[in-house]
Design a protein around this motif. Structure first.
Motif, PDB file in Angstrom:
ATOM      1  N   THR A 221     -19.202 -67.881 -18.127  1.00  0.00           N
ATOM      2  CA  THR A 221     -20.320 -67.543 -18.998  1.00  0.00           C
ATOM      3  C   THR A 221     -21.530 -67.229 -18.132  1.00  0.00           C
ATOM      4  OG1 THR A 221     -19.489 -68.991 -20.748  1.00  0.00           O
ATOM      5  CG2 THR A 221     -21.790 -68.346 -20.871  1.00  0.00           C
ATOM      6  N   THR A 222     -22.172 -66.098 -18.406  1.00  0.00           N
ATOM      7  CA  THR A 222     -23.291 -65.678 -17.573  1.00  0.00           C
ATOM      8  C   THR A 222     -24.286 -64.887 -18.415  1.00  0.00           C
ATOM      9  OG1 THR A 222     -23.880 -64.538 -15.509  1.00  0.00           O
ATOM     10  CG2 THR A 222     -22.179 -63.517 -16.871  1.00  0.00           C
ATOM     11  N   GLN A 223     -25.315 -64.368 -17.764  1.00  0.00           N
ATOM     12  CA  GLN A 223     -26.297 -63.519 -18.424  1.00  0.00           C
ATOM     13  C   GLN A 223     -26.363 -62.174 -17.708  1.00  0.00           C
ATOM     14  OE1 GLN A 223     -30.047 -65.640 -18.481  1.00  0.00           O
ATOM     15  NE2 GLN A 223     -29.521 -66.693 -20.392  1.00  0.00           N
ATOM     16  N   LYS A 224     -26.699 -61.153 -18.487  1.00  0.00           N
ATOM     17  CA  LYS A 224     -26.864 -59.834 -17.903  1.00  0.00           C
ATOM     18  C   LYS A 224     -28.066 -59.157 -18.536  1.00  0.00           C
ATOM     19  CE  LYS A 224     -24.528 -55.474 -16.865  1.00  0.00           C
ATOM     20  NZ  LYS A 224     -23.279 -54.677 -16.975  1.00  0.00           N
ATOM     21  N   GLN A 225     -28.881 -58.531 -17.693  1.00  0.00           N
ATOM     22  CA  GLN A 225     -30.079 -57.853 -18.168  1.00  0.00           C
ATOM     23  C   GLN A 225     -29.811 -56.354 -18.314  1.00  0.00           C
ATOM     24  OE1 GLN A 225     -33.846 -57.294 -15.676  1.00  0.00           O
ATOM     25  NE2 GLN A 225     -34.453 -59.009 -17.014  1.00  0.00           N
ATOM     26  N   PHE A 226     -30.133 -55.861 -19.499  1.00  0.00           N
ATOM     27  CA  PHE A 226     -29.985 -54.433 -19.786  1.00  0.00           C
ATOM     28  C   PHE A 226     -31.392 -53.818 -19.838  1.00  0.00           C
ATOM     29  CE2 PHE A 226     -26.289 -56.534 -21.477  1.00  0.00           C
ATOM     30  CZ  PHE A 226     -25.243 -55.706 -21.139  1.00  0.00           C
ATOM     31  N   GLU A 227     -31.654 -52.909 -18.953  1.00  0.00           N
ATOM     32  CA  GLU A 227     -32.968 -52.286 -18.872  1.00  0.00           C
ATOM     33  C   GLU A 227     -32.962 -50.904 -19.530  1.00  0.00           C
ATOM     34  OE1 GLU A 227     -33.901 -52.214 -14.742  1.00  0.00           O
ATOM     35  OE2 GLU A 227     -34.346 -54.377 -14.638  1.00  0.00           O
ATOM     36  N   LYS A 228     -34.167 -50.504 -19.934  1.00  0.00           N
ATOM     37  CA  LYS A 228     -34.374 -49.186 -20.541  1.00  0.00           C
ATOM     38  C   LYS A 228     -33.466 -48.951 -21.746  1.00  0.00           C
ATOM     39  CE  LYS A 228     -36.020 -46.989 -16.300  1.00  0.00           C
ATOM     40  NZ  LYS A 228     -35.863 -45.858 -15.345  1.00  0.00           N
ATOM     41  N   VAL A 229     -33.397 -49.976 -22.607  1.00  0.00           N
ATOM     42  CA  VAL A 229     -32.631 -49.834 -23.848  1.00  0.00           C
ATOM     43  C   VAL A 229     -33.504 -49.078 -24.852  1.00  0.00           C
ATOM     44  CG1 VAL A 229     -31.473 -51.048 -25.722  1.00  0.00           C
ATOM     45  CG2 VAL A 229     -31.411 -51.979 -23.389  1.00  0.00           C
ATOM     46  N   PRO A 230     -33.047 -47.952 -25.400  1.00  0.00           N
ATOM     47  CA  PRO A 230     -33.888 -47.155 -26.318  1.00  0.00           C
ATOM     48  C   PRO A 230     -34.083 -47.844 -27.666  1.00  0.00           C
ATOM     49  CG  PRO A 230     -31.673 -46.233 -26.196  1.00  0.00           C
ATOM     50  CD  PRO A 230     -31.736 -47.326 -25.157  1.00  0.00           C
ATOM     51  N   VAL A 231     -35.283 -47.644 -28.235  1.00  0.00           N
ATOM     52  CA  VAL A 231     -35.596 -48.151 -29.568  1.00  0.00           C
ATOM     53  C   VAL A 231     -35.476 -46.984 -30.545  1.00  0.00           C
ATOM     54  CG1 VAL A 231     -37.331 -49.216 -31.055  1.00  0.00           C
ATOM     55  CG2 VAL A 231     -37.140 -49.908 -28.637  1.00  0.00           C
ATOM     56  N   LYS A 232     -34.636 -47.159 -31.547  1.00  0.00           N
ATOM     57  CA  LYS A 232     -34.417 -46.083 -32.534  1.00  0.00           C
ATOM     58  C   LYS A 232     -35.306 -46.342 -33.757  1.00  0.00           C
ATOM     59  CE  LYS A 232     -30.785 -43.752 -35.200  1.00  0.00           C
ATOM     60  NZ  LYS A 232     -31.094 -42.423 -34.658  1.00  0.00           N
ATOM     61  N   ILE A 233     -36.113 -45.332 -34.135  1.00  0.00           N
ATOM     62  CA  ILE A 233     -36.998 -45.422 -35.299  1.00  0.00           C
ATOM     63  C   ILE A 233     -36.227 -45.027 -36.547  1.00  0.00           C
ATOM     64  CG2 ILE A 233     -39.103 -44.547 -36.387  1.00  0.00           C
ATOM     65  CD1 ILE A 233     -39.608 -46.354 -34.009  1.00  0.00           C
ATOM     66  N   LEU A 234     -36.351 -45.858 -37.583  1.00  0.00           N
ATOM     67  CA  LEU A 234     -35.671 -45.595 -38.844  1.00  0.00           C
ATOM     68  C   LEU A 234     -36.698 -45.401 -39.965  1.00  0.00           C
ATOM     69  CD1 LEU A 234     -32.833 -48.328 -38.710  1.00  0.00           C
ATOM     70  CD2 LEU A 234     -32.713 -45.940 -37.962  1.00  0.00           C
ATOM     71  N   ASN A 235     -36.360 -44.492 -40.886  1.00  0.00           N
ATOM     72  CA  ASN A 235     -37.117 -44.303 -42.134  1.00  0.00           C
ATOM     73  C   ASN A 235     -38.582 -43.901 -41.899  1.00  0.00           C
ATOM     74  OD1 ASN A 235     -34.798 -45.112 -43.641  1.00  0.00           O
ATOM     75  ND2 ASN A 235     -35.345 -47.260 -43.233  1.00  0.00           N
ATOM     76  N   LEU A 236     -38.814 -42.948 -41.021  1.00  0.00           N
ATOM     77  CA  LEU A 236     -40.163 -42.444 -40.788  1.00  0.00           C
ATOM     78  C   LEU A 236     -40.565 -41.531 -41.950  1.00  0.00           C
ATOM     79  CD1 LEU A 236     -42.605 -42.122 -38.866  1.00  0.00           C
ATOM     80  CD2 LEU A 236     -41.385 -40.168 -37.838  1.00  0.00           C
ATOM     81  N   PRO A 237     -41.693 -41.821 -42.609  1.00  0.00           N
ATOM     82  CA  PRO A 237     -42.139 -40.958 -43.731  1.00  0.00           C
ATOM     83  C   PRO A 237     -42.328 -39.516 -43.273  1.00  0.00           C
ATOM     84  CG  PRO A 237     -43.340 -43.040 -43.732  1.00  0.00           C
ATOM     85  CD  PRO A 237     -42.566 -43.008 -42.463  1.00  0.00           C
ATOM     86  N   ASP A 238     -42.116 -38.569 -44.205  1.00  0.00           N
ATOM     87  CA  ASP A 238     -42.165 -37.152 -43.859  1.00  0.00           C
ATOM     88  C   ASP A 238     -43.536 -36.707 -43.390  1.00  0.00           C
ATOM     89  OD1 ASP A 238     -39.515 -36.955 -44.451  1.00  0.00           O
ATOM     90  OD2 ASP A 238     -39.843 -36.241 -46.507  1.00  0.00           O
ATOM     91  N   GLU A 239     -44.594 -37.292 -43.953  1.00  0.00           N
ATOM     92  CA  GLU A 239     -45.930 -36.810 -43.636  1.00  0.00           C
ATOM     93  C   GLU A 239     -46.512 -37.414 -42.362  1.00  0.00           C
ATOM     94  OE1 GLU A 239     -46.407 -40.269 -46.489  1.00  0.00           O
ATOM     95  OE2 GLU A 239     -45.074 -38.561 -46.173  1.00  0.00           O
ATOM     96  N   LEU A 240     -45.764 -38.379 -41.759  1.00  0.00           N
ATOM     97  CA  LEU A 240     -46.265 -39.046 -40.564  1.00  0.00           C
ATOM     98  C   LEU A 240     -45.403 -38.691 -39.351  1.00  0.00           C
ATOM     99  CD1 LEU A 240     -46.989 -42.628 -41.956  1.00  0.00           C
ATOM    100  CD2 LEU A 240     -48.631 -40.770 -41.606  1.00  0.00           C
ATOM    101  N   GLU A 241     -46.058 -38.794 -38.223  1.00  0.00           N
ATOM    102  CA  GLU A 241     -45.331 -38.677 -36.964  1.00  0.00           C
ATOM    103  C   GLU A 241     -45.850 -39.719 -35.990  1.00  0.00           C
ATOM    104  OE1 GLU A 241     -45.969 -34.817 -35.418  1.00  0.00           O
ATOM    105  OE2 GLU A 241     -48.049 -35.192 -34.824  1.00  0.00           O
ATOM    106  N   ILE A 242     -45.053 -39.996 -34.963  1.00  0.00           N
ATOM    107  CA  ILE A 242     -45.406 -41.039 -33.992  1.00  0.00           C
ATOM    108  C   ILE A 242     -46.100 -40.394 -32.807  1.00  0.00           C
ATOM    109  CG2 ILE A 242     -44.473 -42.782 -32.419  1.00  0.00           C
ATOM    110  CD1 ILE A 242     -42.241 -43.209 -34.454  1.00  0.00           C
TER     111      ILE A 242
END
Length: 342
Positions: A221-242
């Protein structure tokens, strides 16, 4: 008168007769020596005891037995016809003794004309002790390295004990016996193996039995670090943008070594649901993690990220709306209205 005549006859020329007798005796001795041969055998030496005492030190493995006799008789004698041994039967207490080397002949060799037998050495000094029996634990001996990602956990052996016998001092000092080595090289699951119990020197004896060794392994049993994991945006309203956000994060997972080595986060591993955002601005959005059941996340993981939202720019600023209307004179006309479209 006859006796006197016989004596006179015997003594007549006695010097000549004496010389003839000596010559005859000499010839007889020469003949006997020529007809006698000598043969040397290397015979295994054993130790025998019928009174419960045994040797506690090594003895010669073989002794030299020389046999003299007629050549034709010696030609029929083989090493297997001779048995050499030390008899401990008369011993009544522990100690060191000089034991004579005893030799016996097989039935086939004993019927030959008497043979002159001589052994070298004639005596062997041995230290003896009373023989006792005891039960000791059997300890499994497991060697090797299991497959990558696994560790040795434990092992058991059946039967767990064995009876041993030998000199009292040695038996009292013997607390356990190991099995012969059992290999767990490249093993990736629990297994059983059949083996023997080690021989503890030449003076401690036990039955030559088979034992079963059960070996248990465990995954690392061990640990592992995952770097640069992408964040997926869900349900963004049509009139808005990030306009701005943290698009990648670092995640540390705990699990078995092999599972972590083979795991690759997919695009839905980390998600952010922004369906509740209705106006431009900066908000802290909670993150959701799609963690497989065989993993767990370490403390201190990222729970939310700041996201800045803006209105989408108008793609067609001026839009014409044309409608058909009836004029005062009763004619149909087009009415054009211009308005901004977001």
């Amino acid at each position: 008168m006859k006796v006197k005549q016989l004596l006179d006859k015997i003594l007549e020329n006695w010097q000549v007769k004496a010389v003839c007798f000596v010559i005859s005796l000499f010839l007889y001795v020469i003949y006997q020596n020529q007809s006698v041969d000598k043969k040397v055998f290397s015979v295994p030496l054993t130790v025998e005891s019928k009174n419960g005492y045994v040797s506690v030190e090594p003895h010669p493995k073989t002794i030299a037995v020389s046999a003299r006799g007629k050549a034709e008789d010696l030609a029929q004698v083989r090493e297997s016809d001779l048995r050499a041994y030390l008899d401990l039967s008369y011993v009544s207490q522990d100690g060191s003794y000089d034991f004579p080397v005893l030799v016996t002949l097989s039935d086939s060799a004993s019927v030959l004309n008497p043979l002159e037998i001589k052994v070298t050495p004639e005596k062997v000094k041995l230290r003896v002790e009373e023989e006792i029996t005891s039960y000791v634990d059997i300890v499994p001996l497991v060697m090797g390295k299991p497959a990558n990602g696994y560790l040795y956990k434990s092992s058991t052996v059946k039967p767990a004990q064995i009876a041993i016998s030998g000199p009292r001092s040695m038996i009292k000092n013997c607390k356990s016996l190991q099995t012969m080595p059992v290999s767990m090289s490249d093993a990736s699951k629990d297994f059983s193996a059949k083996t023997k119990v080690e021989k503890k020197g030449m003076f401690i004896h036990h039955d030559d039995i088979d034992v079963n060794v059960d070996v248990q392994l465990e995954e690392i049993t061990t640990q592992k670090q995952f770097e640069k994991v992408p964040v997926k945006i869900l349900n963004l309203p049509d009139e808005l943008e990030i306009r701005a956000m943290t698009s990648e994060i670092t995640v540390t997972l705990a699990g078995t070594y092999n599972s972590l080595e083979n795991f690759v986060p997919d695009e839905t591993f980390v998600t952010a649901d922004v369906s509740q955002v209705t106006e431009p601005g900066t908000y802290y959005i909670d993150l959701s993690y799609n963690i497989p059941k065989n993993f767990s996340m370490s403390e201190g993981f990222t729970k939310s990220i700041p996201v800045t939202f803006t209105l989408k720019p108008l793609t067609n600023p001026d839009e014409e709306k044309i409608t058909i209307v009836e004029s005062d004179s009763g004619q149909l006309e087009e009415k054009v209205e211009k308005r901004r479209k977001r």
